[in-house]
Scaffold this motif. Structure first.
Motif, short mmCIF file in Angstrom:
data_model
loop_
_atom_site.label_atom_id
_atom_site.label_comp_id
_atom_site.label_asym_id
_atom_site.label_seq_id
_atom_site.Cartn_x
_atom_site.Cartn_y
_atom_site.Cartn_z
N GLN A 80 0.83 -1.21 0.00
CA GLN A 80 0.00 0.00 0.00
C GLN A 80 0.86 1.26 0.00
OE1 GLN A 80 -3.34 0.53 -0.32
NE2 GLN A 80 -3.35 -1.65 -0.83
N VAL A 81 1.92 1.24 0.76
CA VAL A 81 2.80 2.42 0.84
C VAL A 81 3.62 2.55 -0.44
CG1 VAL A 81 4.71 3.49 2.12
CG2 VAL A 81 2.83 2.38 3.37
N ALA A 82 4.18 1.44 -0.91
CA ALA A 82 5.05 1.48 -2.09
C ALA A 82 4.31 1.85 -3.36
CB ALA A 82 5.74 0.12 -2.27
N ARG A 83 3.07 1.42 -3.49
CA ARG A 83 2.31 1.62 -4.74
C ARG A 83 1.44 2.87 -4.73
NH1 ARG A 83 0.19 -4.61 -4.91
NH2 ARG A 83 2.18 -5.59 -5.42
N ALA A 84 1.42 3.59 -3.64
CA ALA A 84 0.54 4.75 -3.52
C ALA A 84 1.01 5.90 -4.41
CB ALA A 84 0.47 5.21 -2.07
N ASP A 85 0.06 6.59 -5.02
CA ASP A 85 0.42 7.76 -5.83
C ASP A 85 0.55 9.00 -4.96
OD1 ASP A 85 -2.28 7.90 -5.27
OD2 ASP A 85 -2.90 8.33 -7.32
N TRP A 87 11.37 -0.40 7.54
CA TRP A 87 10.89 -0.44 6.17
C TRP A 87 10.06 0.79 5.81
CZ3 TRP A 87 8.95 -6.04 7.10
CH2 TRP A 87 10.05 -6.92 7.07
N ILE A 88 9.34 1.34 6.78
CA ILE A 88 8.56 2.56 6.55
C ILE A 88 8.77 3.51 7.72
CG2 ILE A 88 6.79 1.46 5.10
CD1 ILE A 88 4.89 1.53 7.47
N GLY A 97 0.99 11.28 10.64
CA GLY A 97 0.58 9.90 10.42
C GLY A 97 0.81 9.38 9.01
N ARG A 98 1.45 10.18 8.14
CA ARG A 98 1.71 9.73 6.77
C ARG A 98 2.86 8.73 6.76
NH1 ARG A 98 0.91 15.53 5.56
NH2 ARG A 98 3.12 15.63 6.07
N LEU A 99 2.66 7.68 6.00
CA LEU A 99 3.65 6.61 5.91
C LEU A 99 4.48 6.76 4.65
CD1 LEU A 99 1.31 3.65 6.94
CD2 LEU A 99 2.81 5.02 8.42
N ALA A 100 5.78 6.46 4.76
CA ALA A 100 6.68 6.54 3.61
C ALA A 100 7.65 5.37 3.66
CB ALA A 100 7.45 7.86 3.63
#
Length: 152
Positions: free
Chosen positions: A49-54, A89-90, A96-99
């Motif tokens: 979800q984090v890796a593929r998010a635009d 990893w994130i 609260g934003r994940l990267a």
């Protein structure tokens, strides 16, 4: 492959049993393979979800989306998000934003390659047409029994 019953006998087999058996086989294989590289299926979902998010998603958005996957629940997803942060990893910012971290990107790529291998393994000898028909039939069973299922 040899089937369990003749076509005439298969027609009378219970969908509940065979869908459960397929679920158990697929999920067990997937979880064992992911454990072999040091992660869980819910952690994979978070990474994906984090890796593929635009755009950057918040912890709440990711948790809310994933909590219904295989009846995982919000508490479990919160723990799995925490685990991906603890693994490095994130990251999570003050809002609260994940990267994804660099280490997370490398691990995501490794896990994604494994998922591609598992996809090919599961789909061996199954055409796209057969797969599409299977999913449509399963969705019809869900609809016909008043169930509700939606992947995203």
């Amino acid at each position: 492959m040899e089937y369990s019953h003749s076509d005439a006998e298969l027609i009378k087999q219970p969908i509940g049993y065979w869908s459960w058996a397929a679920y158990k086989a697929v999920v067990s294989r997937t979880r064992a393979a992911l454990a072999g590289i040091g992660t869980t299926q819910p952690q994979w979902w978070v990474l994906a979800q984090v890796a593929r998010a635009d755009r950057a998603k918040t912890r709440h958005e990711v948790s809310r989306l994933l909590e219904n996957y295989l009846d995982t629940g919000s508490e479990t997803m919160e723990r799995e998000i925490d685990a991906t942060i603890a693994q490095g990893w994130i990251t999570e910012d003050s809002e609260g934003r994940l990267a994804l971290t660099e280490e997370g990107r490398a691990f995501y790529d490794k896990a994604a390659a494994l998922q591609d291998e598992l996809w090919a393994e599961r789909h061996a000898g199954i055409s796209d047409e057969e797969y599409l028909t299977t999913l449509k039939v399963l969705q019809r069973f869900i609809h016909n029994t008043g169930g509700r299922a939606w992947h995203h």
